[in-house]
Design a protein around this motif. Structure first.
Motif, PDB file in Angstrom:
ATOM      1  N   GLY A   1       0.801  -1.219   0.000  1.00  0.00           N
ATOM      2  CA  GLY A   1       0.000   0.000   0.000  1.00  0.00           C
ATOM      3  C   GLY A   1       0.831   1.265   0.000  1.00  0.00           C
ATOM      4  O   GLY A   1       0.394   2.306   0.506  1.00  0.00           O
ATOM      5  N   GLY A   2       2.037   1.182  -0.582  1.00  0.00           N
ATOM      6  CA  GLY A   2       2.896   2.357  -0.677  1.00  0.00           C
ATOM      7  C   GLY A   2       3.847   2.547   0.484  1.00  0.00           C
ATOM      8  O   GLY A   2       4.555   3.560   0.539  1.00  0.00           O
ATOM      9  N   ALA A   3       3.905   1.600   1.407  1.00  0.00           N
ATOM     10  CA  ALA A   3       4.890   1.707   2.493  1.00  0.00           C
ATOM     11  C   ALA A   3       6.308   1.511   1.970  1.00  0.00           C
ATOM     12  O   ALA A   3       7.276   1.943   2.595  1.00  0.00           O
ATOM     13  CB  ALA A   3       4.594   0.680   3.583  1.00  0.00           C
ATOM     14  N   PHE A   4       6.426   0.837   0.835  1.00  0.00           N
ATOM     15  CA  PHE A   4       7.694   0.736   0.118  1.00  0.00           C
ATOM     16  C   PHE A   4       7.547   1.529  -1.162  1.00  0.00           C
ATOM     17  O   PHE A   4       6.520   1.442  -1.846  1.00  0.00           O
ATOM     18  CB  PHE A   4       8.007  -0.728  -0.208  1.00  0.00           C
ATOM     19  CG  PHE A   4       9.352  -0.950  -0.847  1.00  0.00           C
ATOM     20  CD1 PHE A   4      10.455  -1.220  -0.069  1.00  0.00           C
ATOM     21  CD2 PHE A   4       9.501  -0.893  -2.224  1.00  0.00           C
ATOM     22  CE1 PHE A   4      11.706  -1.427  -0.653  1.00  0.00           C
ATOM     23  CE2 PHE A   4      10.734  -1.097  -2.819  1.00  0.00           C
ATOM     24  CZ  PHE A   4      11.838  -1.364  -2.027  1.00  0.00           C
ATOM     25  N   ASP A   5       8.568   2.341  -1.497  1.00  0.00           N
ATOM     26  CA  ASP A   5       8.479   3.158  -2.704  1.00  0.00           C
ATOM     27  C   ASP A   5       9.885   3.401  -3.249  1.00  0.00           C
ATOM     28  O   ASP A   5      10.714   4.010  -2.568  1.00  0.00           O
ATOM     29  CB  ASP A   5       7.802   4.493  -2.401  1.00  0.00           C
ATOM     30  CG  ASP A   5       7.395   5.248  -3.655  1.00  0.00           C
ATOM     31  OD1 ASP A   5       8.140   5.191  -4.656  1.00  0.00           O
ATOM     32  OD2 ASP A   5       6.342   5.912  -3.636  1.00  0.00           O
ATOM     33  N   PRO A   6      10.192   2.925  -4.466  1.00  0.00           N
ATOM     34  CA  PRO A   6      11.534   3.111  -5.023  1.00  0.00           C
ATOM     35  C   PRO A   6      11.749   4.466  -5.693  1.00  0.00           C
ATOM     36  O   PRO A   6      12.756   4.652  -6.386  1.00  0.00           O
ATOM     37  CB  PRO A   6      11.616   1.978  -6.051  1.00  0.00           C
ATOM     38  CG  PRO A   6      10.214   1.840  -6.552  1.00  0.00           C
ATOM     39  CD  PRO A   6       9.340   2.107  -5.353  1.00  0.00           C
ATOM     40  N   THR A   7      10.816   5.406  -5.523  1.00  0.00           N
ATOM     41  CA  THR A   7      10.959   6.723  -6.152  1.00  0.00           C
ATOM     42  C   THR A   7      11.199   7.827  -5.124  1.00  0.00           C
ATOM     43  O   THR A   7      10.934   8.996  -5.390  1.00  0.00           O
ATOM     44  CB  THR A   7       9.711   7.063  -6.988  1.00  0.00           C
ATOM     45  OG1 THR A   7       8.590   7.282  -6.105  1.00  0.00           O
ATOM     46  CG2 THR A   7       9.371   5.951  -7.973  1.00  0.00           C
ATOM     47  N   LEU A   8      11.752   7.480  -3.975  1.00  0.00           N
ATOM     48  CA  LEU A   8      11.888   8.429  -2.873  1.00  0.00           C
ATOM     49  C   LEU A   8      13.102   9.353  -2.969  1.00  0.00           C
ATOM     50  O   LEU A   8      13.330  10.140  -2.055  1.00  0.00           O
ATOM     51  CB  LEU A   8      11.973   7.673  -1.538  1.00  0.00           C
ATOM     52  CG  LEU A   8      10.682   7.060  -0.993  1.00  0.00           C
ATOM     53  CD1 LEU A   8      10.971   6.384   0.345  1.00  0.00           C
ATOM     54  CD2 LEU A   8       9.600   8.113  -0.829  1.00  0.00           C
ATOM     55  N   ALA A   9      13.878   9.276  -4.034  1.00  0.00           N
ATOM     56  CA  ALA A   9      15.121  10.038  -4.108  1.00  0.00           C
ATOM     57  C   ALA A   9      14.972  11.520  -3.750  1.00  0.00           C
ATOM     58  O   ALA A   9      15.798  12.053  -2.992  1.00  0.00           O
ATOM     59  CB  ALA A   9      15.753   9.878  -5.487  1.00  0.00           C
ATOM     60  N   PRO A  10      13.959  12.243  -4.250  1.00  0.00           N
ATOM     61  CA  PRO A  10      13.852  13.661  -3.871  1.00  0.00           C
ATOM     62  C   PRO A  10      13.721  13.867  -2.360  1.00  0.00           C
ATOM     63  O   PRO A  10      14.297  14.808  -1.809  1.00  0.00           O
ATOM     64  CB  PRO A  10      12.588  14.123  -4.610  1.00  0.00           C
ATOM     65  CG  PRO A  10      12.474  13.203  -5.773  1.00  0.00           C
ATOM     66  CD  PRO A  10      12.940  11.870  -5.260  1.00  0.00           C
ATOM     67  N   LEU A  11      12.994  12.983  -1.697  1.00  0.00           N
ATOM     68  CA  LEU A  11      12.831  13.104  -0.244  1.00  0.00           C
ATOM     69  C   LEU A  11      14.080  12.649   0.495  1.00  0.00           C
ATOM     70  O   LEU A  11      14.461  13.244   1.509  1.00  0.00           O
ATOM     71  CB  LEU A  11      11.617  12.289   0.201  1.00  0.00           C
ATOM     72  CG  LEU A  11      10.260  12.891  -0.167  1.00  0.00           C
ATOM     73  CD1 LEU A  11       9.162  11.850  -0.035  1.00  0.00           C
ATOM     74  CD2 LEU A  11       9.958  14.098   0.712  1.00  0.00           C
ATOM     75  N   ILE A  12      14.728  11.597   0.010  1.00  0.00           N
ATOM     76  CA  ILE A  12      15.960  11.124   0.634  1.00  0.00           C
ATOM     77  C   ILE A  12      17.012  12.231   0.624  1.00  0.00           C
ATOM     78  O   ILE A  12      17.682  12.499   1.636  1.00  0.00           O
ATOM     79  CB  ILE A  12      16.480   9.872  -0.088  1.00  0.00           C
ATOM     80  CG1 ILE A  12      15.516   8.697   0.128  1.00  0.00           C
ATOM     81  CG2 ILE A  12      17.880   9.501   0.408  1.00  0.00           C
ATOM     82  CD1 ILE A  12      15.832   7.475  -0.714  1.00  0.00           C
ATOM     83  N   ASN A  13      17.160  12.897  -0.507  1.00  0.00           N
ATOM     84  CA  ASN A  13      18.119  14.002  -0.597  1.00  0.00           C
ATOM     85  C   ASN A  13      17.698  15.179   0.271  1.00  0.00           C
ATOM     86  O   ASN A  13      18.537  15.822   0.918  1.00  0.00           O
ATOM     87  CB  ASN A  13      18.267  14.446  -2.056  1.00  0.00           C
ATOM     88  CG  ASN A  13      18.997  13.417  -2.901  1.00  0.00           C
ATOM     89  OD1 ASN A  13      19.884  12.728  -2.418  1.00  0.00           O
ATOM     90  ND2 ASN A  13      18.622  13.319  -4.166  1.00  0.00           N
ATOM     91  N   LEU A  14      16.401  15.466   0.289  1.00  0.00           N
ATOM     92  CA  LEU A  14      15.897  16.599   1.068  1.00  0.00           C
ATOM     93  C   LEU A  14      16.207  16.437   2.549  1.00  0.00           C
ATOM     94  O   LEU A  14      16.569  17.411   3.237  1.00  0.00           O
ATOM     95  CB  LEU A  14      14.387  16.730   0.853  1.00  0.00           C
ATOM     96  CG  LEU A  14      13.698  17.899   1.564  1.00  0.00           C
ATOM     97  CD1 LEU A  14      14.152  19.226   0.971  1.00  0.00           C
ATOM     98  CD2 LEU A  14      12.178  17.766   1.448  1.00  0.00           C
ATOM     99  N   TRP A  15      16.111  15.216   3.051  1.00  0.00           N
ATOM    100  CA  TRP A  15      16.363  14.958   4.467  1.00  0.00           C
ATOM    101  C   TRP A  15      17.840  14.708   4.770  1.00  0.00           C
ATOM    102  O   TRP A  15      18.199  14.442   5.927  1.00  0.00           O
ATOM    103  CB  TRP A  15      15.519  13.773   4.942  1.00  0.00           C
ATOM    104  CG  TRP A  15      14.077  14.122   5.127  1.00  0.00           C
ATOM    105  CD1 TRP A  15      13.061  13.991   4.218  1.00  0.00           C
ATOM    106  CD2 TRP A  15      13.480  14.698   6.290  1.00  0.00           C
ATOM    107  NE1 TRP A  15      11.880  14.434   4.751  1.00  0.00           N
ATOM    108  CE2 TRP A  15      12.103  14.871   6.030  1.00  0.00           C
ATOM    109  CE3 TRP A  15      13.977  15.083   7.540  1.00  0.00           C
ATOM    110  CZ2 TRP A  15      11.215  15.418   6.958  1.00  0.00           C
ATOM    111  CZ3 TRP A  15      13.106  15.624   8.469  1.00  0.00           C
ATOM    112  CH2 TRP A  15      11.743  15.786   8.183  1.00  0.00           C
ATOM    113  N   GLY A  16      18.695  14.782   3.768  1.00  0.00           N
ATOM    114  CA  GLY A  16      20.123  14.692   4.010  1.00  0.00           C
ATOM    115  C   GLY A  16      20.691  13.295   4.050  1.00  0.00           C
ATOM    116  O   GLY A  16      21.800  13.094   4.563  1.00  0.00           O
TER     117      GLY A  16
END
Length: 354
Positions: free
Chosen positions: A115-130
């Motif tokens: 249900g979206g708890a896993f998502d392989p498109t998180l790069a923008p958020l991963i970078n945003l959070w450092g």
């Protein structure tokens, strides 16, 4: 069954000394290490043939396979297949290797099932959070910045065709397979050894491990599971240890990559795709055993996002996998260990004192 571990210093030190202190080997082994995907890999072969030529060949083949996977799936290498797709415009079909297509299909299937708890498109958020290639940040991002980054996230925007083509349905979306690529690479290391009829082996990349057959003592491979201490160090005591044959194991937790915000909250590198923020609950770590490294790797991340209650229900739907959830209580010095129903059967794990 739930087990409360209090006075962890006594229990965990005893396990560390009794399990990892046994280093004598009855059978000869080959062991070598190397660097890949920003981590260290390790290979151990028990009772190998008396052939220096074969060992050199194995080391070369393992290294070459890992380099090939990096060229396919690295989001750091600008000329990788993954980076080439990430630069492609919306709607363009990008032909990729069968391996990258396979890993992407599995990632999207995990996203769908969870249900979206896993998502392989998180790069923008991963970078945003450092926590990405751009390095750490001085302070948590604003709500506006989080919502803006979320506009470029969404697993539903990625398509894999039967012809092994990747296509994005939304501009700016990109793939980051770091939550399962190491697990897949461990599987490939294992396959290299299997092709040479080596049946008693251990392979790992960082905490992603896959084993086959028996260890140098003729028994199951013994794998330690770290306690998710507030100030964890590599040689700290263990929370549990398991015995594995022909299985993979992976742990996800918040005790290695994190920072604290102004309110003292721990903000770790595992993000909840449904909120765009680091996971916030008392789960310190979750360890998964499964037949393959890619499955164990992706499941451990998914279960950590879901938390102990939702995660326990979710893993029970995977009949070939099991998990151990370690929940922090009372400022992190007491842990509650919650195994799924198949954990003991797959790992031979027993609670301390049993």
């Amino acid at each position: 069954m739930q087990l409360i571990l209090n006075c962890w210093r006594f229990f965990l030190f005893f396990w560390w000394a009794s399990i990892l202190g046994m280093t004598a080997a009855d059978l000869p082994t080959w062991t070598w290490t190397g660097e890949t995907m920003g981590s260290r890999y390790r290979v151990t072969v028990v009772a190998p043939p008396d052939s220096a030529e074969l060992r050199a060949r194995l080391e070369r083949e393992v290294e070459q396979r890992l380099q090939e996977i990096n060229r396919q799936m690295s989001h750091y290498l600008p000329d990788s297949e993954l980076s080439r797709f990430n630069r492609a415009p919306e709607g363009e079909a990008v032909r990729v290797s069968a391996e990258l297509a396979t890993v992407t299909r599995f990632a999207l299937e995990m996203s769908r099932r969870s249900g979206g708890a896993f998502d392989p498109t998180l790069a923008p958020l991963i970078n945003l959070w450092g926590f990405g290639e751009q390095g750490p940040v001085l302070a948590p991002p604003s709500e506006e910045a989080v919502q803006k980054a979320r506009e470029r996230v969404g697993w539903q925007a990625i398509e894999v065709t039967p012809q092994n083509e990747l296509r994005k349905r939304k501009a700016g979306v990109s793939l980051n397979l770091s939550a399962l690529a190491k697990g897949y690479a461990v599987d490939e290391m294992w396959r290299v050894l299997q092709r040479h009829q080596l049946t008693n082996v251990y392979v790992s990349i960082a905490g992603e491990i896959r084993v086959a057959g028996h260890n140098a003592r003729g028994g199951p491979w013994r794998i330690g599971i770290s306690a998710p201490l507030e100030l964890w160090r590599e040689k700290d005591p263990l929370a549990a240890a398991v015995g594995l044959r022909d299985m993979a194991i992976s742990t996800s937790g918040d005790y290695q990559k994190f920072f604290h915000d102004a309110q003292g909250r721990r903000l770790a590198h595992i993000l909840d795709p449904r909120t765009g923020r680091p996971v916030q609950h008392q789960l310190g770590s979750v360890t998964v055993v499964a037949p393959e490294g890619m499955q164990a790797d992706a499941l451990s991340t998914t279960l950590f996002v879901l938390g102990p209650e939702e995660g326990l229900k979710f893993v029970e739907g995977w009949t070939n996998a099991a998990a151990l959830f370690i929940v922090r209580e009372k400022e992190g010095e007491v842990f509650r260990l919650i195994p799924s129903s198949r954990w003991a059967r797959f790992t031979g794990w027993q609670a301390p004192g049993n």
